[in-house]
Scaffold this motif. Sequence first.
Motif, short mmCIF file in Angstrom:
data_model
loop_
_atom_site.label_atom_id
_atom_site.label_comp_id
_atom_site.label_asym_id
_atom_site.label_seq_id
_atom_site.Cartn_x
_atom_site.Cartn_y
_atom_site.Cartn_z
N GLY A 51 9.49 -1.91 -4.80
CA GLY A 51 9.75 -0.55 -5.24
C GLY A 51 8.82 0.46 -4.60
O GLY A 51 7.95 0.13 -3.78
N SER A 52 8.98 1.71 -5.00
CA SER A 52 8.18 2.81 -4.48
C SER A 52 8.00 3.84 -5.59
O SER A 52 8.51 3.69 -6.70
N ASN A 53 7.25 4.90 -5.28
CA ASN A 53 7.07 6.04 -6.19
C ASN A 53 6.46 5.64 -7.53
O ASN A 53 6.73 6.24 -8.56
N PHE A 54 5.58 4.63 -7.53
CA PHE A 54 4.94 4.20 -8.78
C PHE A 54 4.00 5.29 -9.29
O PHE A 54 3.20 5.86 -8.55
N TRP A 67 0.02 5.81 -7.65
CA TRP A 67 -0.50 4.52 -7.21
C TRP A 67 -1.10 4.57 -5.82
O TRP A 67 -0.79 5.45 -5.02
N ARG A 68 -1.97 3.60 -5.55
CA ARG A 68 -2.60 3.47 -4.25
C ARG A 68 -2.22 2.15 -3.58
O ARG A 68 -1.94 2.11 -2.39
N SER A 69 -2.21 1.06 -4.33
CA SER A 69 -1.85 -0.25 -3.79
C SER A 69 -1.46 -1.16 -4.94
O SER A 69 -1.64 -0.82 -6.12
N LEU A 81 -4.60 2.57 -9.06
CA LEU A 81 -4.22 3.97 -9.14
C LEU A 81 -5.16 4.86 -8.34
O LEU A 81 -6.36 4.57 -8.23
N ASN A 82 -4.62 5.94 -7.82
CA ASN A 82 -5.46 6.99 -7.24
C ASN A 82 -6.25 7.69 -8.34
O ASN A 82 -5.90 7.63 -9.53
N THR A 83 -7.29 8.37 -7.95
CA THR A 83 -7.98 9.24 -8.91
C THR A 83 -7.13 10.48 -9.16
O THR A 83 -6.23 10.82 -8.38
N GLN A 84 -7.41 11.14 -10.25
CA GLN A 84 -6.73 12.39 -10.59
C GLN A 84 -7.80 13.46 -10.81
O GLN A 84 -8.62 13.35 -11.72
N ASN A 85 -7.80 14.45 -9.94
CA ASN A 85 -8.85 15.49 -10.00
C ASN A 85 -10.24 14.87 -10.00
O ASN A 85 -11.15 15.32 -10.71
N VAL A 98 0.85 -1.18 0.00
CA VAL A 98 0.00 0.00 0.00
C VAL A 98 0.89 1.23 0.00
O VAL A 98 1.86 1.32 0.76
N ASN A 99 0.60 2.19 -0.86
CA ASN A 99 1.37 3.43 -0.94
C ASN A 99 1.22 4.24 0.35
O ASN A 99 0.12 4.43 0.86
N GLN A 100 2.35 4.74 0.86
CA GLN A 100 2.34 5.53 2.08
C GLN A 100 2.58 7.02 1.83
O GLN A 100 2.59 7.81 2.77
#
Length: 280
Positions: free
Chosen positions: A124-127, A145-147, A166-170, A27-29
């Motif tokens: 990895g990170s920063n996806f 990214w979210r998870s 992925l997270n939403t964008q706007n 999960v992205n932190q």
Amino acid sequence: MRFLLPLLALFMLGLAPPATADVAAAVNQLTDAQLDAYWTPERIANAKPAPAPAVSQVAVPAPNGPAVMVPGTPGKSRGVYETTGRLLFSQNGGDWICSATVVASNNRSVIATARHCGFNGTVGSNFRFAPSYNGGNAPHGWWNWRSAGWATGGDGITNDLAFIVLNTQNGRRVGDVVGTNGIGFNFAVNQYAYIVGIPAATDQRLRCEGQAYAGPQGQQLMNNCNGMSGGASGGSWNVQWQSAGWAYQVGTFFGSYGAAAAGSYYGTLAQDIWNGAQNA
């Protein structure tokens, strides 16, 4: 059976314990602002193609359940091409690039890529992902990214698969912006297939096609796929290309196996991981 992350992380992704290989999740932190700040134009320009791992053995990709077909939703998109994009990530002190594809999902926020694109060994990170990326142009921007969930067991090709949410964008979901490619599980290997990815050498989308076949040890292979070099890893392995432009993605592009192009295989394990991601 061992799992690499706590049960909480698996629960967040809705993952059920698979029968054939281990599954891991992350999960992205970081906040969107932190990820946006990290990826400066200089870092993006200097990111290198993620190297494919060495393969010492291969497993036989074979259907281990009923075939599942989930259609794509092209909307305003051009199907596979618009849903294909550039994936960026950091790992082991470096910044790397791969390819990925927006695939059909309940949350319309899932991309498919290769396990070696940030999920082999140290996670990895920063996806982040730019759909429709081509020649340095990201017409729909970058999506953080979210998870993620991926397979950890098996050989270096057949289970080289991962799904990222992925997270939403706007307030927009990526699948609502560019549509989704179709996805399929437990398909026969010996079908006419299409590989789409973004090699670093040209930084432009490339498609090759031909008759896929099971190799000497059963791996999913295709001949005459010239130019699908580093940076194209994680691109889509598709069958049954539709007139609307989308296809059924049945694996991800791994790299070369001898002179042939090789890809992962979407069986029941991949379906379990994708199902967890699409309901996250």
